[in-house]
Motif scaffolding. Structure first.
Motif, PDB file in Angstrom:
ATOM      1  N   LYS A 145      16.242  45.764  50.299  1.00  0.00           N
ATOM      2  CA  LYS A 145      17.559  46.174  49.817  1.00  0.00           C
ATOM      3  C   LYS A 145      18.573  46.282  50.957  1.00  0.00           C
ATOM      4  CE  LYS A 145      17.582  49.484  46.698  1.00  0.00           C
ATOM      5  NZ  LYS A 145      17.275  50.769  46.018  1.00  0.00           N
ATOM      6  N   LYS A 146      18.108  46.713  52.123  1.00  0.00           N
ATOM      7  CA  LYS A 146      19.012  46.888  53.260  1.00  0.00           C
ATOM      8  C   LYS A 146      19.668  45.577  53.678  1.00  0.00           C
ATOM      9  CE  LYS A 146      19.102  48.577  58.052  1.00  0.00           C
ATOM     10  NZ  LYS A 146      18.312  49.168  59.154  1.00  0.00           N
ATOM     11  N   SER A 147      18.912  44.498  53.650  1.00  0.00           N
ATOM     12  CA  SER A 147      19.440  43.217  54.111  1.00  0.00           C
ATOM     13  C   SER A 147      20.280  42.517  53.058  1.00  0.00           C
ATOM     14  CB  SER A 147      18.290  42.289  54.530  1.00  0.00           C
ATOM     15  OG  SER A 147      17.488  41.943  53.422  1.00  0.00           O
ATOM     16  N   GLU A 148      20.145  42.912  51.805  1.00  0.00           N
ATOM     17  CA  GLU A 148      20.659  42.119  50.694  1.00  0.00           C
ATOM     18  C   GLU A 148      22.079  42.477  50.275  1.00  0.00           C
ATOM     19  OE1 GLU A 148      19.034  40.812  46.249  1.00  0.00           O
ATOM     20  OE2 GLU A 148      18.573  42.793  47.044  1.00  0.00           O
ATOM     21  N   ASP A 205      21.069  48.013  42.394  1.00  0.00           N
ATOM     22  CA  ASP A 205      20.298  48.759  41.391  1.00  0.00           C
ATOM     23  C   ASP A 205      19.023  49.253  42.049  1.00  0.00           C
ATOM     24  OD1 ASP A 205      18.492  46.618  41.464  1.00  0.00           O
ATOM     25  OD2 ASP A 205      19.239  45.720  39.609  1.00  0.00           O
ATOM     26  N   GLU A 206      18.051  49.616  41.266  1.00  0.00           N
ATOM     27  CA  GLU A 206      16.805  50.176  41.793  1.00  0.00           C
ATOM     28  C   GLU A 206      16.088  49.220  42.731  1.00  0.00           C
ATOM     29  OE1 GLU A 206      12.512  51.914  40.084  1.00  0.00           O
ATOM     30  OE2 GLU A 206      14.098  51.247  38.695  1.00  0.00           O
ATOM     31  N   TYR A 207      16.272  47.918  42.508  1.00  0.00           N
ATOM     32  CA  TYR A 207      15.521  46.925  43.274  1.00  0.00           C
ATOM     33  C   TYR A 207      16.393  46.104  44.229  1.00  0.00           C
ATOM     34  CZ  TYR A 207      11.890  48.021  39.911  1.00  0.00           C
ATOM     35  OH  TYR A 207      10.966  48.691  39.146  1.00  0.00           O
ATOM     36  N   GLY A 248      24.283  44.662  52.211  1.00  0.00           N
ATOM     37  CA  GLY A 248      23.689  44.000  53.364  1.00  0.00           C
ATOM     38  C   GLY A 248      24.413  42.713  53.729  1.00  0.00           C
ATOM     39  N   PRO A 249      24.041  42.112  54.840  1.00  0.00           N
ATOM     40  CA  PRO A 249      24.716  40.889  55.291  1.00  0.00           C
ATOM     41  C   PRO A 249      24.229  39.602  54.631  1.00  0.00           C
ATOM     42  CG  PRO A 249      23.138  41.609  56.932  1.00  0.00           C
ATOM     43  CD  PRO A 249      23.128  42.656  55.859  1.00  0.00           C
ATOM     44  N   LEU A 250      23.042  39.643  54.007  1.00  0.00           N
ATOM     45  CA  LEU A 250      22.448  38.422  53.450  1.00  0.00           C
ATOM     46  C   LEU A 250      22.880  38.244  51.998  1.00  0.00           C
ATOM     47  CD1 LEU A 250      20.353  36.104  54.096  1.00  0.00           C
ATOM     48  CD2 LEU A 250      18.702  37.523  52.845  1.00  0.00           C
ATOM     49  N   HIS A 251      23.698  37.250  51.747  1.00  0.00           N
ATOM     50  CA  HIS A 251      24.190  37.017  50.388  1.00  0.00           C
ATOM     51  C   HIS A 251      23.103  36.356  49.540  1.00  0.00           C
ATOM     52  CE1 HIS A 251      28.457  38.123  50.743  1.00  0.00           C
ATOM     53  NE2 HIS A 251      28.321  37.761  52.009  1.00  0.00           N
ATOM     54  N   ALA A 261      12.502  35.537  52.513  1.00  0.00           N
ATOM     55  CA  ALA A 261      12.943  36.917  52.264  1.00  0.00           C
ATOM     56  C   ALA A 261      11.960  37.933  52.843  1.00  0.00           C
ATOM     57  CB  ALA A 261      13.152  37.148  50.766  1.00  0.00           C
ATOM     58  N   PRO A 262      10.640  37.760  52.674  1.00  0.00           N
ATOM     59  CA  PRO A 262       9.707  38.693  53.312  1.00  0.00           C
ATOM     60  C   PRO A 262       9.790  38.695  54.836  1.00  0.00           C
ATOM     61  CG  PRO A 262       8.614  37.543  51.526  1.00  0.00           C
ATOM     62  CD  PRO A 262       9.940  36.876  51.722  1.00  0.00           C
ATOM     63  N   THR A 263      10.067  37.539  55.449  1.00  0.00           N
ATOM     64  CA  THR A 263      10.194  37.494  56.905  1.00  0.00           C
ATOM     65  C   THR A 263      11.402  38.304  57.366  1.00  0.00           C
ATOM     66  OG1 THR A 263       9.136  35.316  56.990  1.00  0.00           O
ATOM     67  CG2 THR A 263      10.474  35.962  58.885  1.00  0.00           C
ATOM     68  N   ILE A 264      12.497  38.209  56.642  1.00  0.00           N
ATOM     69  CA  ILE A 264      13.689  39.005  56.962  1.00  0.00           C
ATOM     70  C   ILE A 264      13.380  40.486  56.806  1.00  0.00           C
ATOM     71  CG2 ILE A 264      16.042  39.530  56.202  1.00  0.00           C
ATOM     72  CD1 ILE A 264      16.258  36.522  55.455  1.00  0.00           C
ATOM     73  N   MET A 265      12.639  40.829  55.753  1.00  0.00           N
ATOM     74  CA  MET A 265      12.244  42.229  55.560  1.00  0.00           C
ATOM     75  C   MET A 265      11.395  42.722  56.728  1.00  0.00           C
ATOM     76  SD  MET A 265       9.292  44.109  54.808  1.00  0.00           S
ATOM     77  CE  MET A 265       8.191  42.982  53.949  1.00  0.00           C
ATOM     78  N   ILE A 266      10.440  41.901  57.168  1.00  0.00           N
ATOM     79  CA  ILE A 266       9.571  42.272  58.292  1.00  0.00           C
ATOM     80  C   ILE A 266      10.419  42.596  59.524  1.00  0.00           C
ATOM     81  CG2 ILE A 266       7.899  41.339  59.945  1.00  0.00           C
ATOM     82  CD1 ILE A 266       6.659  39.809  57.519  1.00  0.00           C
ATOM     83  N   ALA A 267      11.432  41.793  59.774  1.00  0.00           N
ATOM     84  CA  ALA A 267      12.288  42.026  60.942  1.00  0.00           C
ATOM     85  C   ALA A 267      13.128  43.283  60.782  1.00  0.00           C
ATOM     86  CB  ALA A 267      13.183  40.814  61.178  1.00  0.00           C
TER      87      ALA A 267
END
Length: 552
Positions: free
Chosen positions: A140-143, A150-152, A157-160, A528-534
């Protein structure tokens, strides 16, 4: 025959001198995120090294431009696997981004997070803080989700993340046929549940690609404490005893060294990160000795545990128009290009696929184990153009393959490509799922209203019927979906390379932050998971720095 990366003539800046608090190796999907988040603290200095060049090529920013940037040595490393017995001895091209943004500047723009259970399984294996409830805040932070927060989902965030703008009859028919086949409709496969059929979401904004270079790196480069060096190919890490203290890299034929006061962050991807570790003497002693590298730190799992999503491609001819008909002729291409230039709409805004399906390959499974990528077009190879007839493609991949491969250097020279051994379809489970997945694809194709417009199964074709024949088709008509992962796995078992804070076991001053740390590949596309990992790693790095300050 081994291949070497070309020498770079261009210099983005003078070679880095002295020392930085953090040195990030790789400005790809993860590295750009790290550079942004860590440099938020004005009290630290950050150096970002990228082996490729600037993302100036206009095709990078046009969503469908991956047709032009993949397999292009100016933007793609153009890796090639070893001959693989599981796919009839074929060698597959493995595109990886050689440009700012890494593979997020080359990929198909598809935004998929995976399943809740993927991350809960990581946590259950002893990786504290990696369960779904712990990683969701970082997604959610990146998005910047165009539908709103919403909940999910996040919207700040910066990623459109956007919905597809293009709708075509064949895609609508495919969705309806999947529903008739018993697959529920799902408007948000990144929400409460993944299972179902619907349109993909993509990382784009107003008709342009949103790579991590554009979303994260470009704004961060305005800060005085972040330095970017392009065309800087890391040769090895510098060790003093059991501490990594810096990096040696080559730029324009010159070798340079730079020190890291706090940490080196290795974000070179599932191929590059294990290669750099091995070239630095970190890995399996037996293998390193064979290639003439002195083992400085034993870690048997470096380069092992390689996983990838292998897609089986089915192509169906149709009596209704598809995108093949819209882009086949020069005048049509001109019209499509004009539409994009004037309105930022039309086929040039397409992600790699339009419709996704997450479902079960057979009854009795607890959760979806296969994924479809449906494209309203078809081709033998993207660079060769579309087929001269109306058709669509339904590619299906196993979400959690049990086959495991490896990345192993064949030379102490970091400029030589490593051996890539995927070992596709090397387990009975993977073979069974491949066969069953083809059957699911055919079941969807026989449902109304899709069956009304299909005239012929072009690939693999009606001659493939028995389970043995279908497995042969899977071996013959399969391709990578470009999701290598797992080669520096997180965990605490003998093959683990990093702990749950992504620190390399037994060494100080070094973390790995990219898709290579996945213990088990996620159930879906990996960007998307790689961005989350970072995102999560950046917080852990900041916390470690805060703790060291407190101790001081």
């Amino acid at each position: 025959m081994s291949r070497k990366y070309g020498d770079f003539a261009m210099h983005s800046k003078t070679p880095a001198q002295g020392a930085y608090d953090y040195v990030i190796v790789g400005a790809g999907s993860a590295g750009c995120v790290l550079a942004n988040r860590i440099s938020e603290d004005p009290g630290v200095s950050v150096l970002l090294l990228e082996a490729g060049g600037a993302d100036w090529n206009p095709w990078i920013h046009v969503p469908v431009g991956y047709f032009k940037t993949m397999h292009n040595p100016a933007t793609d490393w153009c890796y090639l696997t070893d001959p693989d017995e599981g796919i009839k001895g074929r060698q597959l091209q493995w595109p990886r981004g050689k440009v700012l943004g890494g593979s997020s500047s080359l990929n198909g723009l598809l935004y998929i997070r995976g399943q809740r259970e993927d991350y809960d399984d990581w946590a259950a294996a002893g990786n504290v803080g990696w369960g779904y409830d712990s990683v969701l805040p970082y997604f959610k932070k990146s998005e910047c989700q165009e539908r709103g927060a919403d909940e999910y989902h996040g919207a700040d965030g910066p990623l459109h993340v956007s919905d597809l703008r293009l709708r075509r009859e064949i895609a609508e028919r495919f969705i309806e046929a999947a529903k008739v086949a018993g697959i529920p409709e799902n408007a948000d496969v990144n929400g409460a549940t993944q299972e179902g059929v619907g349109y993909f979401q993509q990382t784009s904004y107003k008709g342009f690609r949103c790579s991590t270079a554009k979303a994260f790196l470009r704004p961060a480069l305005k800060r005085h404490n972040l330095t970017l060096i392009k065309h800087a190919h890391c040769q090895r890490l510098l060790l003093e005893g059991k501490r990594v203290v810096g990096v040696e890299y080559r730029q324009g034929g010159q070798t340079n060294r730079v020190k890291a006061n706090h940490e080196v962050l290795l974000s070179s991807g599932a191929i590059g990160s294990p290669q750099i570790l091995q070239c630095s003497g970190i890995g399996d002693p037996g293998h390193l000795k064979k290639v003439g590298v002195e083992c400085l730190h034993e870690l048997a799992g470096v380069g092992e545990n390689l996983q990838d999503h292998l897609q089986v491609r089915l192509v169906f001819k149709t009596r209704c128009r598809t995108l093949n008909d819209e882009v086949r002729h020069p005048l049509m291409k001109l019209a499509v290009g004009t539409q994009y230039v004037l309105t930022r709409t039309g086929p040039l805004t397409l992600a790699a696929s339009q419709v996704c399906v997450f479902t079960r390959s057979r009854e009795g499974l607890e959760r979806p184990d296969i994924q479809f990528h449906m494209q309203p077009l078809s081709s033998d190879k993207p660079a060769e153009g579309v087929h001269p007839f109306s058709a669509f493609t339904a590619s299906v991949c196993q979400l959690r393959p049990t086959s495991r491969g490896s990345i192993r250097i064949i030379s102490p020279d970091a400029g030589v490509y490593p051996s890539i051994r995927p070992n596709y379809l090397s387990t009975e489970e993977d073979c069974r799922v491949a066969v069953d997945a083809i059957k699911v694809a055919r079941r969807i194709a026989t449902q109304a209203p899709l069956d009304e417009v299909i005239t012929d199964e072009y690939v693999p074709g009606p001659d493939y019927q028995s389970d043995e024949q279908l497995l042969d088709a899977a071996r013959q008509f399969s391709q990578t979906i470009y999701h290598p992962a797992g080669t520096c796995k997180m965990g605490h078992d003998p093959l683990a390379v990093v702990d749950d804070r992504l620190r390399v076991h037994g060494l100080e001053g070094l973390r790995v932050v990219d898709a290579s740390i996945m213990p088990v590949i996620v159930s879906g596309n990996t960007n998307a998971p790689t961005i989350m990992i970072a995102e999560k790693a950046a917080d852990m790095i900041k916390a470690s720095r805060g703790a060291s300050r407190g101790a001081a």
